[in-house]
Design an enzyme around this catalytic site. Structure first.
Site, PDB file in Angstrom:
ATOM      1  N   TRP A 100      36.047  30.303  92.334  1.00  0.00           N
ATOM      2  CA  TRP A 100      37.205  30.602  91.834  1.00  0.00           C
ATOM      3  C   TRP A 100      38.421  30.246  92.782  1.00  0.00           C
ATOM      4  CZ3 TRP A 100      37.914  31.210  87.081  1.00  0.00           C
ATOM      5  CH2 TRP A 100      36.998  31.837  86.243  1.00  0.00           C
ATOM      6  N   ASP A 166      43.158  36.680  95.183  1.00  0.00           N
ATOM      7  CA  ASP A 166      42.675  37.058  94.076  1.00  0.00           C
ATOM      8  C   ASP A 166      41.520  38.051  94.016  1.00  0.00           C
ATOM      9  OD1 ASP A 166      41.349  37.022  91.682  1.00  0.00           O
ATOM     10  OD2 ASP A 166      40.828  34.930  91.689  1.00  0.00           O
ATOM     11  N   LYS A 190      37.134  42.721  84.804  1.00  0.00           N
ATOM     12  CA  LYS A 190      36.144  43.026  85.513  1.00  0.00           C
ATOM     13  C   LYS A 190      35.958  44.243  86.020  1.00  0.00           C
ATOM     14  CE  LYS A 190      35.501  38.258  85.934  1.00  0.00           C
ATOM     15  NZ  LYS A 190      36.455  37.177  86.267  1.00  0.00           N
TER      16      LYS A 190
END
Ligand SMILES: *Cc1c(COP(=O)(O)O)cnc(C)c1O
Length: 354
Positions: A100, A166, A190
């Site tokens: 990511w 993040d 999530k």
């Protein structure tokens, strides 16, 4: 059969929250309509929005100098918004510690100067000494929990430029000193709520310097000025996230989540480490508590594991396509019973297939 959902995202939500949302789904607070069907500017919805923000502020102990924004476009929307809002004429440093953070750097490339430092090594999952000199950047970006790789940076890196994180797969999972960050962001699906929403926590003094070409819906100063209602926000996702915040409070807050997450992850890693059938080769210090990856000795067996687990009510254990093997995503909503059910299944599978 009890089903446990180990999906990485959109992930399972607390059953209590789903039930109470169901209860008021058709008739929100005796309005005769759903919370999905009312104006975002109605008094009823404004109360939902404000309460959600306040509860998030309470849970994360967010100082007043930070704005909390509820935005569209998930985490990837923020991959674009961050450089547009914060890069200016300078350079941004992206620490690469998994899939990511690489994707975030690639998106930022479109908007200006990006310096990358890859912390991943052959010897171990990460070498933090490779962070190097961090002074003079518009910001330093990293991803504390790399969802795909199952790799985490548990300690906040000491850097000399504004730090951006993040936290899509770890926000609210453990206690955190927000004041160490310039900006924290997370896609909701999530550890927070349904997809379609991104949470941004940003120090207010960083606002107002966006690139003039920044799309209005990605402009933090505009979002702050309009209480995240420049256009119609993802109202249902915001509402349900607010219900999750209430639930976390009822459970004892982030400290209670942290303790439970530790217990869950420890149980699973201990089982994997004690076995010579399953393996996870990530050094203990860098193991994610949220996404536990593991492999068997061959890929056919991995596939069989995923198939048989699914049939036993253990859903979505297939690893990310870039990594293979298995991945158990065990966010806040996953109860300890889910971990025990997984370990029981792993024991049975080992007996049958070793
Ligand atoms: C899932 C995830 C993303 C992407 O989220 P979207 O909301 O789908 O854009 C980004 N970063 C991390 C760490 C993730 O886990």
């Amino acid at each position: 059969m009890t089903v446990y959902n180990f999906c990485a995202g959109p992930a399972m939500l607390p059953a209590d929250v789903m039930r109470s949302a169901q209860q008021e789904f058709l008739n929100y607070q005796q309005l005769g309509v759903s919370v999905m069907e009312i104006s975002h500017r109605s008094a009823e919805y404004m109360a939902v929005a404000e309460e959600a923000e306040q509860n998030l502020r309470d849970l994360m102990v967010i100082p007043d100098e930070y704005a909390v924004l509820f935005m569209h476009g998930g985490a990837r929307g923020q991959f674009s918004a961050i450089p547009l809002n914060l890069l200016g004429q300078g350079e941004a440093l992206y620490l690469l510690n998994g899939q990511w953070s690489v994707a975030a750097a690639n998106e930022a490339d479109k908007f200006g100067a990006v310096v990358r430092r890859d912390l991943r090594t052959e010897q171990g999952p990460l070498d933090l000494s490779l962070i190097g000199d961090t002074a003079g950047f518009s910001y330093v970006h990293y991803c504390p929990n790399e969802t795909v790789d199952g790799v985490a940076m548990h300690d906040i890196p000491q850097v000399d430029s504004p730090l951006v994180a993040d936290m899509s797969s770890c926000i609210l999972g453990r206690e955190l000193d927000v004041s160490k960050f310039a900006l924290i962001y997370a896609g909701a699906q999530k550890n927070v709520g349904p997809a379609g929403l991104a949470i941004v926590i940003v120090r207010k003094d960083l606002l107002g310097q966006a690139d003039p070409k920044t799309p209005a819906i990605l402009d933090y100063a505009l979002a702050q000025k309009t209480d995240s209602m420049y256009n119609t926000p993802p109202t249902f996702a915001w509402y349900l996230s607010g219900e999750v915040f209430k639930w976390i409070k009822q459970q004892g807050g982030v400290a209670a989540m942290q303790q439970r997450n530790r217990t869950k992850a420890d149980a699973l890693y201990q089982f994997i480490d004690a076995s010579d059938f399953y393996r996870n080769e990530i050094a203990a210090d860098f193991r994610s508590e949220m996404n536990v990856t593991f492999q068997l000795h061959d890929d056919e067996l991995n596939k069989r594991f995923v198939r048989e687990a699914e049939a036993a009510g253990l859903k979505a254990l297939e690893g990310h396509r870039m990594v293979g093997g298995m991945r158990a995503s065990i966010y806040n909503a996953m109860p300890l019973e889910g971990i025990h059910a997984l370990i029981d299944f792993m024991e049975r599978f080992e007996k049958a297939h070793r």
